[in-house]
Design an enzyme around this catalytic site. Structure first.
Site, short mmCIF file in Angstrom:
data_model
loop_
_atom_site.label_atom_id
_atom_site.label_comp_id
_atom_site.label_asym_id
_atom_site.label_seq_id
_atom_site.Cartn_x
_atom_site.Cartn_y
_atom_site.Cartn_z
N GLU A 19 52.41 38.22 40.20
CA GLU A 19 52.72 39.47 39.48
C GLU A 19 52.21 40.68 40.27
O GLU A 19 52.92 41.68 40.44
CB GLU A 19 52.09 39.44 38.09
CG GLU A 19 52.24 40.74 37.30
CD GLU A 19 51.02 41.06 36.46
OE1 GLU A 19 50.61 42.23 36.42
OE2 GLU A 19 50.47 40.11 35.84
N HIS A 20 51.00 40.59 40.79
CA HIS A 20 50.44 41.69 41.58
C HIS A 20 51.24 41.90 42.87
O HIS A 20 51.55 43.04 43.25
CB HIS A 20 48.98 41.38 41.94
CG HIS A 20 48.01 41.73 40.86
ND1 HIS A 20 46.96 42.61 41.05
CD2 HIS A 20 47.93 41.35 39.55
CE1 HIS A 20 46.27 42.72 39.94
NE2 HIS A 20 46.84 41.96 39.01
N HIS B 268 49.44 35.14 38.06
CA HIS B 268 48.90 36.50 38.02
C HIS B 268 48.91 37.14 39.40
O HIS B 268 49.25 38.32 39.55
CB HIS B 268 47.47 36.42 37.46
CG HIS B 268 46.77 37.73 37.39
ND1 HIS B 268 45.70 38.05 38.19
CD2 HIS B 268 46.99 38.83 36.61
CE1 HIS B 268 45.27 39.25 37.89
NE2 HIS B 268 46.04 39.76 36.95
#
Length: 419
Positions: free
Chosen positions: A58-59, A55
């Protein structure tokens, strides 16, 4: 050498020599295209101490590359006039965009750049870690999400399945530019990357773009796939200063690749998948116990849970549990008639075909079929599989799942207590 498979007159897949796949579905009447870059790397691919890295990566993909800073990425995506986003699941990360066909080449250039070349600058990383810590705090203050996170964490013996996709404050804060770069290198492998597009698509042209962007990547050995492990049905009651008691009940289901998934989906839908479902009618319409109640299958590739979730007046929690238990017992005893099953089946088939009008939905569906089955599954095949499920199948599925030993229960609220 490229290897191409033709699924039908509109759908093809090509595997590049290093393992990258390009999969397309041409929609002749469409003037738009939806493009997704899928990486089979999600929270399930994180070891102890790495929780939240998929995650976080992804950022960081949107924070700048050698060719584009973060503002340039945002402006270019906005200029295309399309709809762009990204998400991380337990088994994959996806970067996607929907644009006019004339903008597809530029859209691919942006997405492939941020996937391949995202800079992991320590200063930017620190800012994004702060953003994710706020995201985690938001979950803590959102009852519907908080109860699900806590329940899921307690439901699995395997830590890779149990931990939150966002990670914990400790694991997110501990990530460094070097550790995140190491995780990306190990998981953003060519064989884990699939380029998927639907709409106004030229397969050969997109394959050439993918080869130019990804063809130089060296193949890497993948870590052995780890089994899901045991579902450990939790019984949890946690006091929270909320207005309502929030409740989750869960039962063992099947993975998204299982041929039995259609019976489980029909079972969940007729229980709580729409306004005419049994639980919506009994819990809300007849008794006013809850504003909403929902049932659905939360599936991974190889396992899943059938979950029922609702929020209720604390003093009526026991009544809610009794009503749900009675409905589950009735379905397991064969109470679902052919007419009710047909109604539910037509609802799901309607969603299937209505969703097929959207290039984004077609792209998402194509990607999931490729990741799970390595082939395109025609809409008609899915509809036929739904048609093949009988009332006896539904009863047998319910009887096998809805046992006391397999029942998971979590209640969170001002007077939460196990029955």
């Amino acid at each position: 050498m490229r290897q191409t498979t033709e699924f039908d007159s509109h759908s093809r897949a090509t595997r590049l020599p290093n393992g990258v796949r390009v999969v397309t579905e041409h929609m002749p009447q469409s003037k738009t295209a939806s493009l997704g870059l899928w990486i089979e790397a999600g929270s399930r691919h994180e070891a102890a101490g790495q929780e939240g890295m998929a995650h976080l990566m992804e950022h960081m993909a949107f924070k700048g590359t050698a060719r584009r800073d973060a503002l340039t990425i945002a402006k270019e995506l906005d200029t295309l006039g399309g709809l762009s986003n990204a998400f991380t699941s337990r088994e994959a990360t996806c970067f996607y965009i929907r644009v006019m066909d004339a903008h597809l080449v530029r859209a691919f250039d942006i997405l492939s750049d941020i996937v391949l070349n995202a800079r992991i600058d320590p200063e930017e990383l620190g800012r994004e870690q702060a953003v994710i810590l706020q995201e985690i705090s938001m979950v803590e203050e959102t009852p519907e999400e908080k109860i699900h996170e806590d329940f899921w964490a307690a439901a699995w013996a395997n830590p890779a399945l149990a931990h939150s996709i966002t990670g914990t404050p400790a694991s997110v804060s501990a990530a460094t530019a070097a550790s995140l770069a190491d995780w990306r290198q190990a998981n953003y492998r060519p064989d884990a990357i699939t380029v998927v597009a639907a709409g106004a698509i030229d397969h050969e042209a997109l394959t050439d773009l993918a080869a130019a962007a990804f063809g130089h990547l060296s193949a890497l050995a993948a870590a052995p796939a780890q089994p899901a492990g045991l579902y450990t049905p939790p019984k949890i009651a946690l006091l929270r200063d909320w207005e309502q008691n929030h409740v989750i009940m869960a039962f063992p289901s099947v993975g998204n690749a299982s041929p039995d998934r259609f019976a489980h989906t029909l079972l969940a839908t007729l229980l709580g998948g729409n306004m005419s479902s049994r639980l919506f009618q009994e819990v809300r319409e007849k008794r006013g116990l809850a504003y909403s109640i929902y049932a659905g299958v939360n599936g991974l590739s190889d396992t899943g849970l059938l979950e029922i979730q609702a929020a209720v007046d604390p003093e009526r929690t026991g009544e809610l549990l009794d009503v749900v238990a009675a409905e589950l017992a009735a379905v397991a005893d064969g109470a679902v008639a052919a007419e009710e099953l047909d109604h539910t089946r037509e609802h799901l088939k309607g969603l299937l075909y209505l969703g097929a009008e959207s290039t984004e939905n077609r792209m998402m569906r194509l990607a999931r079929n490729i990741l799970l089955f390595d082939r395109q599954i025609p809409l008609e095949e899915t509809a036929a599989a739904l048609d093949a499920v009988t009332t006896a199948d539904v009863a047998a599925t319910a009887k096998a799942a809805f046992t006391e030993a397999a029942t998971g229960l979590c209640i969170m609220g001002p007077n939460a207590a196990l029955p």
